[in-house]
Motif scaffolding. Structure first.
Motif, PDB file in Angstrom:
ATOM      1  N   LEU A   1       0.861  -1.193   0.000  1.00 51.77           N
ATOM      2  CA  LEU A   1       0.000   0.000   0.000  1.00 51.77           C
ATOM      3  C   LEU A   1       0.893   1.238   0.000  1.00 51.77           C
ATOM      4  O   LEU A   1       1.152   1.854   1.024  1.00 51.77           O
ATOM      5  CB  LEU A   1      -0.916  -0.023   1.229  1.00 51.77           C
ATOM      6  CG  LEU A   1      -1.760  -1.297   1.393  1.00 51.77           C
ATOM      7  CD1 LEU A   1      -2.507  -1.281   2.718  1.00 51.77           C
ATOM      8  CD2 LEU A   1      -2.734  -1.462   0.230  1.00 51.77           C
ATOM      9  N   TYR A   2       1.366   1.594  -1.183  1.00 54.20           N
ATOM     10  CA  TYR A   2       2.441   2.584  -1.286  1.00 54.20           C
ATOM     11  C   TYR A   2       1.979   4.023  -1.098  1.00 54.20           C
ATOM     12  O   TYR A   2       2.788   4.910  -0.808  1.00 54.20           O
ATOM     13  CB  TYR A   2       3.161   2.443  -2.633  1.00 54.20           C
ATOM     14  CG  TYR A   2       2.261   2.591  -3.846  1.00 54.20           C
ATOM     15  CD1 TYR A   2       1.928   3.835  -4.348  1.00 54.20           C
ATOM     16  CD2 TYR A   2       1.755   1.461  -4.492  1.00 54.20           C
ATOM     17  CE1 TYR A   2       1.102   3.962  -5.454  1.00 54.20           C
ATOM     18  CE2 TYR A   2       0.927   1.581  -5.596  1.00 54.20           C
ATOM     19  CZ  TYR A   2       0.611   2.836  -6.071  1.00 54.20           C
ATOM     20  OH  TYR A   2      -0.209   2.959  -7.156  1.00 54.20           O
ATOM     21  N   ALA A   3       0.689   4.289  -1.246  1.00 43.19           N
ATOM     22  CA  ALA A   3       0.195   5.672  -1.154  1.00 43.19           C
ATOM     23  C   ALA A   3      -0.704   5.845   0.067  1.00 43.19           C
ATOM     24  O   ALA A   3      -1.693   5.128   0.220  1.00 43.19           O
ATOM     25  CB  ALA A   3      -0.578   6.056  -2.418  1.00 43.19           C
TER      26      ALA A   3
ATOM     27  N   VAL B   1      -0.309  13.495   0.227  1.00 47.76           N
ATOM     28  CA  VAL B   1      -0.052  12.174  -0.345  1.00 47.76           C
ATOM     29  C   VAL B   1       1.333  11.761   0.136  1.00 47.76           C
ATOM     30  O   VAL B   1       2.344  12.365  -0.225  1.00 47.76           O
ATOM     31  CB  VAL B   1      -0.114  12.179  -1.887  1.00 47.76           C
ATOM     32  CG1 VAL B   1       0.048  10.754  -2.420  1.00 47.76           C
ATOM     33  CG2 VAL B   1      -1.438  12.763  -2.374  1.00 47.76           C
ATOM     34  N   ARG B   2       1.354  10.731   0.965  1.00 47.46           N
ATOM     35  CA  ARG B   2       2.592  10.302   1.640  1.00 47.46           C
ATOM     36  C   ARG B   2       3.047   8.949   1.109  1.00 47.46           C
ATOM     37  O   ARG B   2       2.247   8.024   0.997  1.00 47.46           O
ATOM     38  CB  ARG B   2       2.301  10.211   3.145  1.00 47.46           C
ATOM     39  CG  ARG B   2       3.334   9.452   3.956  1.00 47.46           C
ATOM     40  CD  ARG B   2       2.750   9.132   5.334  1.00 47.46           C
ATOM     41  NE  ARG B   2       3.645   8.253   6.100  1.00 47.46           N
ATOM     42  CZ  ARG B   2       3.291   7.637   7.213  1.00 47.46           C
ATOM     43  NH1 ARG B   2       2.057   7.782   7.695  1.00 47.46           N
ATOM     44  NH2 ARG B   2       4.142   6.879   7.863  1.00 47.46           N
ATOM     45  N   GLU B   3       4.326   8.849   0.809  1.00 48.52           N
ATOM     46  CA  GLU B   3       4.889   7.556   0.439  1.00 48.52           C
ATOM     47  C   GLU B   3       4.868   6.657   1.674  1.00 48.52           C
ATOM     48  O   GLU B   3       5.228   7.078   2.760  1.00 48.52           O
ATOM     49  CB  GLU B   3       6.320   7.743  -0.084  1.00 48.52           C
ATOM     50  CG  GLU B   3       6.815   6.609  -0.956  1.00 48.52           C
ATOM     51  CD  GLU B   3       7.098   5.328  -0.191  1.00 48.52           C
ATOM     52  OE1 GLU B   3       6.732   4.251  -0.682  1.00 48.52           O
ATOM     53  OE2 GLU B   3       7.668   5.414   0.926  1.00 48.52           O
TER      54      GLU B   3
ATOM     55  N   ALA C   1      -4.688  -3.625  -3.310  1.00 49.79           N
ATOM     56  CA  ALA C   1      -5.682  -3.464  -2.247  1.00 49.79           C
ATOM     57  C   ALA C   1      -5.770  -1.995  -1.843  1.00 49.79           C
ATOM     58  O   ALA C   1      -4.877  -1.195  -2.153  1.00 49.79           O
ATOM     59  CB  ALA C   1      -5.318  -4.320  -1.033  1.00 49.79           C
ATOM     60  N   ALA C   2      -6.848  -1.671  -1.142  1.00 54.78           N
ATOM     61  CA  ALA C   2      -7.023  -0.331  -0.567  1.00 54.78           C
ATOM     62  C   ALA C   2      -7.668  -0.502   0.802  1.00 54.78           C
ATOM     63  O   ALA C   2      -8.665  -1.223   0.939  1.00 54.78           O
ATOM     64  CB  ALA C   2      -7.895   0.539  -1.465  1.00 54.78           C
ATOM     65  N   ILE C   3      -7.082   0.130   1.808  1.00 54.78           N
ATOM     66  CA  ILE C   3      -7.579   0.022   3.181  1.00 54.78           C
ATOM     67  C   ILE C   3      -7.891   1.422   3.699  1.00 54.78           C
ATOM     68  O   ILE C   3      -7.040   2.314   3.652  1.00 54.78           O
ATOM     69  CB  ILE C   3      -6.551  -0.678   4.092  1.00 54.78           C
ATOM     70  CG1 ILE C   3      -6.293  -2.109   3.583  1.00 54.78           C
ATOM     71  CG2 ILE C   3      -7.043  -0.718   5.533  1.00 54.78           C
ATOM     72  CD1 ILE C   3      -5.258  -2.894   4.382  1.00 54.78           C
TER      73      ILE C   3
END
Length: 343
Positions: free
Chosen positions: A93-95, A117-119, A261-263
């Motif tokens: 989940l890179y973003a 927007v954080r790495e 995926a997105a959480i």
């Protein structure tokens, strides 16, 4: 509603189950098409399955590729790592998307509408740390290695630019410390500048600012910013700073988005001191659910939910104690659902 959307639900620890119940009630009132697979994690996972991130929970997210989670507590002792960090690593989940928008007016700052927007996977948070012993002091020197990659930077920057353009934003600001950490954050700035010239210069404005100056400017005049994009540590700090501009973490939703995926989550803690007392404010998780609806291409329901939250807080003046009101979690939930039904 035609097709259901499978999604993993993690109520979490402390006040998690209370704010999750309020959020589920609102989504039901909207007619949101989620089909929930309820799983456990955090302290609850450690107690029931011997792991804060049980195999069944990971399998569920692998299947649904979508999750809504309450706050998780990392069990103390036992060498447990943060479940949130493990989830980011497991599903790449890179973003980390952290909007900060004024929802309760009249605070120190008004009309704030920012996105951080954080790495999420690189930088100093990869955890490559060690001590060096000198004489009889085993912890005489502490060392940490931060790693930023060109590929990781491009992946995050592309997400940030595309998200900014898709949501009608005007400017992307790259936040860095390339004047001192010339390699570690210089690669991020350089990658952003190259990508902007290649793909985005005719589509959106871009500028860059050094992290310490950025923190000062956010306090002096936050309205000069729109979307801020940065590396892991700086993003962690700035996302809490911008939450403070709009009233704190109780009003701050978050999304962790990757290729597979997105959480979506409330970013505040589990507040065990008020758990079970009906005092918790579910607004952050409700706003995270609105982000989840947007992600699932259900913008009308997302807009209805955000409008109902704002009207409950500001028109009906139904607020929990942290916002100066006296409503219980359940009373706020009932007022919100009445707003949704009438909206």
């Amino acid at each position: 509603m035609s097709q259901t959307i499978p999604a993993t639900l993690i109520p979490g620890d402390g006040i998690g189950p209370e704010i999750v119940d309020a959020t589920l009630a609102a989504l039901d009132a909207l007619g949101a098409p989620f089909e929930w697979d309820r799983q456990i994690a955090g302290l609850e996972g450690a107690k029931a399955a011997g792991d804060p991130l049980p195999a069944a929970t990971l399998a569920s997210i692998r299947r649904t590729r979508l999750a809504l989670k309450g706050p998780l507590e990392t069990p103390s002792g036992g060498g447990y790592r943060s479940s949130n960090v493990r989830l980011r690593e497991e599903f790449k989940l890179y973003a980390n998307l952290r909007p900060a928008r004024t929802i309760v007016p009249g605070g120190r700052y008004d009309n704030i509408d920012l996105v951080i927007v954080r790495e999420n996977l690189e930088g100093l948070y990869i955890g490559h740390e060690h001590y060096i012993q000198i004489d009889d002091d085993p912890h005489a020197v502490a060392m940490a290695t931060g790693i930023n990659t060109r590929q990781g930077g491009r992946r995050l920057l592309e997400f940030a630019f595309e998200h900014a353009i898709a949501t009608g934003r005007k400017k992307v600001t790259i936040v860095h410390k390339a004047n001192i950490m010339k390699a570690l954050t210089g690669i991020f700035l350089e990658t952003a500048q190259q990508m902007y010239e290649e793909k985005y210069k005719d589509r959106i404005a871009m500028d860059a600012v050094i992290i310490d100056a950025c923190a000062m400017k956010l306090v002096l005049n936050p309205w000069q910013f729109d979307v801020l994009v940065t590396t892991n540590l700086f993003g962690d700090i700035l996302s809490d700073l911008t939450a403070g501009l709009v009233g704190g973490l109780g009003l701050a939703p978050g999304a962790n988005i990757g290729a597979d995926a997105a959480i979506f989550e409330a970013v505040h803690g589990s507040a065990p001191d008020i758990a079970g007392k009906g005092l918790a404010n579910p607004t952050a998780l409700l706003l995270a659910a609105a982000m989840m609806l947007d992600h699932c291409r259900l913008p009308e329901q997302a807009t209805r939910l955000r409008r109902a939250i704002a009207d409950t807080l500001n028109v009906d003046q139904v607020r929990t104690g942290d916002l100066g009101g006296s409503a219980s979690t359940a009373a706020f939930s009932r007022a919100l659902n009445a707003r949704i039904a009438n909206g």
